[in-house]
Design a protein around this motif. Structure first.
Motif, PDB file in Angstrom:
ATOM      1  N   GLY A   9     -10.963  -7.993  -0.717  1.00  0.00           N
ATOM      2  CA  GLY A   9      -9.929  -7.875  -1.745  1.00  0.00           C
ATOM      3  C   GLY A   9      -8.566  -8.218  -1.202  1.00  0.00           C
ATOM      4  N   ASN A  10      -7.587  -8.236  -2.112  1.00  0.00           N
ATOM      5  CA  ASN A  10      -6.209  -8.511  -1.706  1.00  0.00           C
ATOM      6  C   ASN A  10      -5.682  -7.380  -0.825  1.00  0.00           C
ATOM      7  N   PRO A  11      -4.663  -7.663  -0.006  1.00  0.00           N
ATOM      8  CA  PRO A  11      -3.982  -6.579   0.698  1.00  0.00           C
ATOM      9  C   PRO A  11      -3.489  -5.550  -0.329  1.00  0.00           C
ATOM     10  N   ASN A  12      -3.559  -4.265   0.031  1.00  0.00           N
ATOM     11  CA  ASN A  12      -3.065  -3.185  -0.828  1.00  0.00           C
ATOM     12  C   ASN A  12      -3.878  -2.919  -2.078  1.00  0.00           C
ATOM     13  N   SER A  13      -5.084  -3.446  -2.137  1.00  0.00           N
ATOM     14  CA  SER A  13      -5.906  -3.186  -3.320  1.00  0.00           C
ATOM     15  C   SER A  13      -6.650  -1.851  -3.198  1.00  0.00           C
ATOM     16  N   GLY A  14      -6.606  -1.266  -1.991  1.00  0.00           N
ATOM     17  CA  GLY A  14      -7.266   0.028  -1.777  1.00  0.00           C
ATOM     18  C   GLY A  14      -8.530  -0.063  -0.950  1.00  0.00           C
ATOM     19  N   LYS A  15      -8.683  -1.150  -0.209  1.00  0.00           N
ATOM     20  CA  LYS A  15      -9.895  -1.337   0.585  1.00  0.00           C
ATOM     21  C   LYS A  15     -10.100  -0.240   1.603  1.00  0.00           C
ATOM     22  N   ILE A 143     -12.893   2.417 -10.847  1.00  0.00           N
ATOM     23  CA  ILE A 143     -12.844   3.512  -9.868  1.00  0.00           C
ATOM     24  C   ILE A 143     -11.398   3.933  -9.610  1.00  0.00           C
ATOM     25  N   THR A 144     -11.251   5.133  -9.064  1.00  0.00           N
ATOM     26  CA  THR A 144      -9.974   5.547  -8.485  1.00  0.00           C
ATOM     27  C   THR A 144     -10.328   6.012  -7.079  1.00  0.00           C
ATOM     28  N   ALA A 145     -10.188   5.104  -6.125  1.00  0.00           N
ATOM     29  CA  ALA A 145     -10.667   5.380  -4.770  1.00  0.00           C
ATOM     30  C   ALA A 145      -9.983   6.602  -4.173  1.00  0.00           C
ATOM     31  N   SER A 146      -8.688   6.740  -4.453  1.00  0.00           N
ATOM     32  CA  SER A 146      -7.931   7.828  -3.831  1.00  0.00           C
ATOM     33  C   SER A 146      -8.325   9.187  -4.400  1.00  0.00           C
TER      34      SER A 146
HETATM   35  P1  GDP Z   1      -5.761  -1.981   1.578  1.00  0.00           P
HETATM   36  O1  GDP Z   1      -4.568  -2.748   2.060  1.00  0.00           O
HETATM   37  O2  GDP Z   1      -6.550  -2.797   0.602  1.00  0.00           O
HETATM   38  O3  GDP Z   1      -6.593  -1.437   2.678  1.00  0.00           O
HETATM   39  O4  GDP Z   1      -5.189  -0.769   0.698  1.00  0.00           O
HETATM   40  P2  GDP Z   1      -5.040   0.775   1.076  1.00  0.00           P
HETATM   41  O5  GDP Z   1      -6.347   1.473   1.037  1.00  0.00           O
HETATM   42  O6  GDP Z   1      -4.245   0.918   2.307  1.00  0.00           O
HETATM   43  O7  GDP Z   1      -4.235   1.284  -0.198  1.00  0.00           O
HETATM   44  C1  GDP Z   1      -2.951   0.798  -0.542  1.00  0.00           C
HETATM   45  C2  GDP Z   1      -2.157   1.911  -1.230  1.00  0.00           C
HETATM   46  O8  GDP Z   1      -2.757   2.214  -2.502  1.00  0.00           O
HETATM   47  C3  GDP Z   1      -2.152   3.198  -0.445  1.00  0.00           C
HETATM   48  O9  GDP Z   1      -0.889   3.805  -0.624  1.00  0.00           O
HETATM   49  C4  GDP Z   1      -3.237   4.032  -1.140  1.00  0.00           C
HETATM   50  O10 GDP Z   1      -3.016   5.413  -1.013  1.00  0.00           O
HETATM   51  C5  GDP Z   1      -3.094   3.583  -2.572  1.00  0.00           C
HETATM   52  N1  GDP Z   1      -4.340   3.704  -3.337  1.00  0.00           N
HETATM   53  C6  GDP Z   1      -5.585   3.329  -2.979  1.00  0.00           C
HETATM   54  N2  GDP Z   1      -6.456   3.591  -3.966  1.00  0.00           N
HETATM   55  C7  GDP Z   1      -5.760   4.109  -4.993  1.00  0.00           C
HETATM   56  C8  GDP Z   1      -6.096   4.570  -6.316  1.00  0.00           C
HETATM   57  O11 GDP Z   1      -7.244   4.523  -6.770  1.00  0.00           O
HETATM   58  N3  GDP Z   1      -5.065   5.029  -7.082  1.00  0.00           N
HETATM   59  C9  GDP Z   1      -3.790   5.078  -6.638  1.00  0.00           C
HETATM   60  N4  GDP Z   1      -2.866   5.546  -7.471  1.00  0.00           N
HETATM   61  N5  GDP Z   1      -3.424   4.663  -5.411  1.00  0.00           N
HETATM   62  C10 GDP Z   1      -4.396   4.189  -4.593  1.00  0.00           C
END
Ligand code: GDP
Ligand code: MG
Ligand code: K
Length: 271
Positions: A9-15, A143-146
């Motif tokens: 996925g894109n950067p910051n997508s929640g991977k 989904i809401t990963a967090s």
């Molecule tokens: P990555 O760059 O794809 O690895 O993304 P990260 O896992 O580091 O997540 C990027 C930001 O999005 C972080 O601040 C996470 O806490 C936030 N985040 C990830 N998943 C969710 C979600 O389902 N909901 C919300 N509101 N924030 C999320």
């Protein structure tokens, strides 16, 4: 039975958030060979099945311009995971789906994890997941990963892909003015003994030199393919890489305009 699921996925997508959610604290963190791009791999703790999760670097496309893009696509094409979990930031769906259009050409079972659904709800956006799924031709799981929401459904649907059957998916370039050229080049490649011809045909049309080097085409096949591309470019009157990028965006815009409704903009939100 053991499985390998790759997160793309894109950067910051929640991977990483999803990766940590799936693997707990049991990840192996290192680097991809030859580059200082982080590699995380871990066993999935959320299933009784034996699933290894691989977190790929964040990328915006499968073009080989950055070390991250090269690592991600080398892994996907050479070490074929059983399933790609494509994480899409649902609050930024249009931009994120550009990578999706490319992933869907790889011929690997792919499932979309539509993440950040809590934010979508907060903004009052509406996403018609059922019809988006029909349009894209692959499973889409909100989904809401967090917050650990939707993860079980995501795993169940990823596990329900049948390893042993070829996959038919739609792609963004079918039924467009470039599809005859894609077909023609796919057939040339197939006749030359190549597999995964849809993906390679598209990459060759995109003038991807790295792919061209890997394929080591013989001179006559090379010439036939170059001619087909030149003909298509002449007919469209556009630079072919630009044409393909435009067609990808058109496909996304169409899907989005039908299945995504924006609520309040971020600026209007009150807390
Ligand atoms: P990555 O760059 O794809 O690895 O993304 P990260 O896992 O580091 O997540 C990027 C930001 O999005 C972080 O601040 C996470 O806490 C936030 N985040 C990830 N998943 C969710 C979600 O389902 N909901 C919300 N509101 N924030 C999320
Ligand atoms: Mg990350
Ligand atoms: K956020």
């Amino acid at each position: 039975m053991s499985y390998r699921f790759a997160l793309a996925g894109n950067p910051n997508s929640g991977k990483t958030t999803l990766f940590n959610n799936l693997t707990g604290n049991n990840a192996h963190v290192g680097n991809w060979p030859g580059v200082t791009v982080e590699r995380r791999e871990g066993k999935c703790k959320k299933s009784t099945e034996n699933i290894v999760i691989i977190d790929l670097p964040g990328i915006y496309s499968l073009s080989p311009y950055t070390p991250e893009e090269i690592v991600a696509r080398d892994f996907l094409t050479n070490d074929k995971p059983d399933v790609i979990i494509n994480i899409v930031d649902a609050t930024n769906i249009e931009r994120n789906l550009y990578l999706t259009t490319q992933l869907l050409e790889l011929g690997i079972p792919t499932i979309i994890a539509l993440n950040m659904m809590d934010e979508v709800e907060l903004r009052g956006d509406r996403i018609d997941v059922v019809n988006l799924e029909k349009q894209l031709g692959v499973p889409v799981v909100p989904i809401t990963a967090s917050k650990n929401q939707g993860i079980e459904e995501l795993l169940n649907r990823a596990l329900s892909f049948d390893k042993d059957h070829p996959l038919t998916t739609k792609n963004a370039l079918e039924n467009t003015k470039i599809c005859d050229t894609i077909q023609e080049i796919s057939e040339l490649l197939a006749a030359g003994g190549y597999t995964n011809t849809l993906y390679y045909a598209i990459k060759l049309i995109e003038r991807d030199e790295q792919i061209k080097d890997t394929l080591k085409l013989n001179p006559s096949l090379n010439l036939s393919i170059d001619k087909a591309i030149a003909r298509a470019e002449h007919q469209s009157g556009e630079e072919i890489e630009m044409l393909i990028a435009d067609l990808r965006y058109q496909y996304i815009t169409e899907a989005i305009s039908e299945h995504v409704q924006k609520g309040k903009t971020a600026g209007e939100l009150t807390f």
